[in-house]
Design a protein around this motif. Structure first.
Motif, PDB file in Angstrom:
ATOM      1  N   LEU A   1       0.815  -1.193   0.000  1.00  0.00           N
ATOM      2  CA  LEU A   1       0.000   0.000   0.000  1.00  0.00           C
ATOM      3  C   LEU A   1       0.866   1.268   0.000  1.00  0.00           C
ATOM      4  CD1 LEU A   1      -3.070   0.158  -0.045  1.00  0.00           C
ATOM      5  CD2 LEU A   1      -3.014   0.595   2.378  1.00  0.00           C
ATOM      6  N   THR A   2       1.918   1.251   0.811  1.00  0.00           N
ATOM      7  CA  THR A   2       2.781   2.440   0.837  1.00  0.00           C
ATOM      8  C   THR A   2       3.528   2.621  -0.481  1.00  0.00           C
ATOM      9  OG1 THR A   2       4.539   1.166   1.910  1.00  0.00           O
ATOM     10  CG2 THR A   2       3.139   2.477   3.337  1.00  0.00           C
ATOM     11  N   LEU A   3       3.916   1.509  -1.101  1.00  0.00           N
ATOM     12  CA  LEU A   3       4.614   1.601  -2.382  1.00  0.00           C
ATOM     13  C   LEU A   3       3.701   2.178  -3.462  1.00  0.00           C
ATOM     14  CD1 LEU A   3       7.295   1.039  -3.723  1.00  0.00           C
ATOM     15  CD2 LEU A   3       6.490  -1.253  -4.251  1.00  0.00           C
ATOM     16  N   ILE A   4       2.437   1.797  -3.443  1.00  0.00           N
ATOM     17  CA  ILE A   4       1.470   2.350  -4.390  1.00  0.00           C
ATOM     18  C   ILE A   4       1.281   3.844  -4.144  1.00  0.00           C
ATOM     19  CG2 ILE A   4      -0.970   2.311  -5.081  1.00  0.00           C
ATOM     20  CD1 ILE A   4      -0.886  -0.741  -4.527  1.00  0.00           C
ATOM     21  N   ALA A   5       1.200   4.236  -2.883  1.00  0.00           N
ATOM     22  CA  ALA A   5       1.028   5.654  -2.544  1.00  0.00           C
ATOM     23  C   ALA A   5       2.244   6.475  -2.979  1.00  0.00           C
ATOM     24  CB  ALA A   5       0.785   5.813  -1.048  1.00  0.00           C
ATOM     25  N   ILE A   6       3.438   5.922  -2.794  1.00  0.00           N
ATOM     26  CA  ILE A   6       4.654   6.631  -3.213  1.00  0.00           C
ATOM     27  C   ILE A   6       4.671   6.794  -4.730  1.00  0.00           C
ATOM     28  CG2 ILE A   6       7.174   6.484  -3.374  1.00  0.00           C
ATOM     29  CD1 ILE A   6       7.079   5.056  -0.628  1.00  0.00           C
ATOM     30  N   GLY A   7       4.378   5.711  -5.441  1.00  0.00           N
ATOM     31  CA  GLY A   7       4.374   5.770  -6.896  1.00  0.00           C
ATOM     32  C   GLY A   7       3.321   6.703  -7.445  1.00  0.00           C
ATOM     33  N   THR A   8       2.117   6.657  -6.869  1.00  0.00           N
ATOM     34  CA  THR A   8       1.026   7.516  -7.336  1.00  0.00           C
ATOM     35  C   THR A   8       1.332   8.988  -7.075  1.00  0.00           C
ATOM     36  OG1 THR A   8      -0.569   5.749  -6.929  1.00  0.00           O
ATOM     37  CG2 THR A   8      -1.446   7.972  -7.159  1.00  0.00           C
ATOM     38  N   SER A   9       1.777   9.291  -5.856  1.00  0.00           N
ATOM     39  CA  SER A   9       2.072  10.690  -5.548  1.00  0.00           C
ATOM     40  C   SER A   9       3.259  11.194  -6.370  1.00  0.00           C
ATOM     41  CB  SER A   9       2.331  10.881  -4.047  1.00  0.00           C
ATOM     42  OG  SER A   9       3.443  10.124  -3.618  1.00  0.00           O
ATOM     43  N   GLY A  10       4.245  10.334  -6.610  1.00  0.00           N
ATOM     44  CA  GLY A  10       5.380  10.725  -7.437  1.00  0.00           C
ATOM     45  C   GLY A  10       4.974  10.987  -8.878  1.00  0.00           C
ATOM     46  N   ALA A  11       4.101  10.131  -9.401  1.00  0.00           N
ATOM     47  CA  ALA A  11       3.618  10.330 -10.775  1.00  0.00           C
ATOM     48  C   ALA A  11       2.793  11.607 -10.880  1.00  0.00           C
ATOM     49  CB  ALA A  11       2.801   9.126 -11.219  1.00  0.00           C
ATOM     50  N   LEU A  12       1.962  11.874  -9.881  1.00  0.00           N
ATOM     51  CA  LEU A  12       1.160  13.100  -9.893  1.00  0.00           C
ATOM     52  C   LEU A  12       2.045  14.342  -9.872  1.00  0.00           C
ATOM     53  CD1 LEU A  12      -1.802  12.259  -7.504  1.00  0.00           C
ATOM     54  CD2 LEU A  12      -1.924  12.658  -9.968  1.00  0.00           C
ATOM     55  N   LEU A  13       3.132  14.271  -9.108  1.00  0.00           N
ATOM     56  CA  LEU A  13       4.027  15.425  -9.014  1.00  0.00           C
ATOM     57  C   LEU A  13       4.722  15.742 -10.331  1.00  0.00           C
ATOM     58  CD1 LEU A  13       5.532  14.865  -5.468  1.00  0.00           C
ATOM     59  CD2 LEU A  13       4.170  16.817  -6.221  1.00  0.00           C
ATOM     60  N   THR A  14       4.781  14.787 -11.237  1.00  0.00           N
ATOM     61  CA  THR A  14       5.397  15.053 -12.539  1.00  0.00           C
ATOM     62  C   THR A  14       4.396  15.602 -13.546  1.00  0.00           C
ATOM     63  OG1 THR A  14       5.028  12.810 -13.372  1.00  0.00           O
ATOM     64  CG2 THR A  14       7.097  13.226 -12.195  1.00  0.00           C
ATOM     65  N   SER A  15       3.110  15.556 -13.198  1.00  0.00           N
ATOM     66  CA  SER A  15       2.104  16.074 -14.123  1.00  0.00           C
ATOM     67  C   SER A  15       2.008  17.595 -13.988  1.00  0.00           C
ATOM     68  CB  SER A  15       0.737  15.444 -13.843  1.00  0.00           C
ATOM     69  OG  SER A  15       0.222  15.905 -12.615  1.00  0.00           O
ATOM     70  N   GLU A  16       1.540  18.206 -15.033  1.00  0.00           N
ATOM     71  CA  GLU A  16       1.452  19.665 -15.046  1.00  0.00           C
ATOM     72  C   GLU A  16       0.437  20.188 -14.027  1.00  0.00           C
ATOM     73  OE1 GLU A  16       0.789  22.907 -18.492  1.00  0.00           O
ATOM     74  OE2 GLU A  16       2.014  21.155 -19.009  1.00  0.00           O
ATOM     75  N   ALA A  17      -0.626  19.435 -13.815  1.00  0.00           N
ATOM     76  CA  ALA A  17      -1.683  19.874 -12.896  1.00  0.00           C
ATOM     77  C   ALA A  17      -1.209  19.902 -11.441  1.00  0.00           C
ATOM     78  CB  ALA A  17      -2.898  18.969 -13.027  1.00  0.00           C
ATOM     79  N   TRP A  18      -0.310  18.980 -11.056  1.00  0.00           N
ATOM     80  CA  TRP A  18       0.119  18.862  -9.662  1.00  0.00           C
ATOM     81  C   TRP A  18       1.554  19.329  -9.442  1.00  0.00           C
ATOM     82  CZ3 TRP A  18      -3.404  17.710  -6.027  1.00  0.00           C
ATOM     83  CH2 TRP A  18      -4.593  17.141  -6.453  1.00  0.00           C
ATOM     84  N   TRP A  19       2.237  19.808 -10.477  1.00  0.00           N
ATOM     85  CA  TRP A  19       3.630  20.232 -10.358  1.00  0.00           C
ATOM     86  C   TRP A  19       3.771  21.323  -9.304  1.00  0.00           C
ATOM     87  CZ3 TRP A  19       8.151  18.452 -12.074  1.00  0.00           C
ATOM     88  CH2 TRP A  19       9.259  19.279 -11.974  1.00  0.00           C
ATOM     89  N   GLY A  20       4.657  21.124  -8.333  1.00  0.00           N
ATOM     90  CA  GLY A  20       4.923  22.134  -7.318  1.00  0.00           C
ATOM     91  C   GLY A  20       3.885  22.208  -6.207  1.00  0.00           C
ATOM     92  N   ASN A  21       2.937  21.278  -6.172  1.00  0.00           N
ATOM     93  CA  ASN A  21       1.926  21.263  -5.117  1.00  0.00           C
ATOM     94  C   ASN A  21       2.593  20.897  -3.791  1.00  0.00           C
ATOM     95  OD1 ASN A  21      -0.160  20.094  -3.340  1.00  0.00           O
ATOM     96  ND2 ASN A  21      -1.497  20.604  -5.057  1.00  0.00           N
ATOM     97  N   GLU A  22       2.589  21.837  -2.867  1.00  0.00           N
ATOM     98  CA  GLU A  22       3.347  21.689  -1.617  1.00  0.00           C
ATOM     99  C   GLU A  22       2.842  20.533  -0.754  1.00  0.00           C
ATOM    100  OE1 GLU A  22       6.534  22.454   0.682  1.00  0.00           O
ATOM    101  OE2 GLU A  22       6.051  23.538  -1.148  1.00  0.00           O
ATOM    102  N   TRP A  23       1.526  20.426  -0.551  1.00  0.00           N
ATOM    103  CA  TRP A  23       1.027  19.362   0.339  1.00  0.00           C
ATOM    104  C   TRP A  23       1.253  17.983  -0.265  1.00  0.00           C
ATOM    105  CZ3 TRP A  23      -2.581  15.758  -0.966  1.00  0.00           C
ATOM    106  CH2 TRP A  23      -3.413  16.032  -2.048  1.00  0.00           C
ATOM    107  N   LEU A  24       1.209  17.876  -1.595  1.00  0.00           N
ATOM    108  CA  LEU A  24       1.465  16.582  -2.226  1.00  0.00           C
ATOM    109  C   LEU A  24       2.943  16.212  -2.104  1.00  0.00           C
ATOM    110  CD1 LEU A  24       0.230  14.218  -3.747  1.00  0.00           C
ATOM    111  CD2 LEU A  24       0.633  15.460  -5.874  1.00  0.00           C
ATOM    112  N   GLU A  25       3.824  17.188  -2.242  1.00  0.00           N
ATOM    113  CA  GLU A  25       5.260  16.938  -2.056  1.00  0.00           C
ATOM    114  C   GLU A  25       5.543  16.486  -0.632  1.00  0.00           C
ATOM    115  OE1 GLU A  25       7.754  20.200  -3.203  1.00  0.00           O
ATOM    116  OE2 GLU A  25       6.866  20.322  -5.215  1.00  0.00           O
ATOM    117  N   GLU A  26       4.928  17.168   0.344  1.00  0.00           N
ATOM    118  CA  GLU A  26       5.123  16.802   1.752  1.00  0.00           C
ATOM    119  C   GLU A  26       4.562  15.410   2.040  1.00  0.00           C
ATOM    120  OE1 GLU A  26       6.873  18.453   4.036  1.00  0.00           O
ATOM    121  OE2 GLU A  26       7.356  19.982   2.544  1.00  0.00           O
TER     122      GLU A  26
END
Length: 75
Positions: A1-26
């Motif tokens: 479950l944690t590995l899926i969360a890491i991968g999903t949040s990492g993939a989102l951070l590379t998208s234009e919509a979520w790039w630089g989103n502070e709470w998602l990075e944290e």
């Protein structure tokens, strides 16, 4: 479950919509740190169990060969 969360949040951070989103990075960083903590706890548990049972459990995990149960062992 944690590995899926890491991968999903990492993939989102590379998208234009979520790039630089502070709470998602944290969140991504906190989940990754939590996973490292779980890995350290798991390795410590294997070392503790190996020493208390007098057998190399890491070798048994890799080879699939474990000593036969002795009288008084918990199955």
């Amino acid at each position: 479950l944690t590995l899926i969360a890491i991968g999903t949040s990492g993939a989102l951070l590379t998208s234009e919509a979520w790039w630089g989103n502070e709470w998602l990075e944290e969140s991504h960083e906190a989940i990754a740190s939590g996973m490292l903590l779980l890995i350290v706890a798991h390795v410590a548990g294997v070392i503790h169990a190996s020493r208390s049972h007098g057998e190399n459990l890491a070798r048994a995990m890799i080879t699939g060969v474990k000593a036969a149960a002795q009288p008084g062992d918990i199955a």
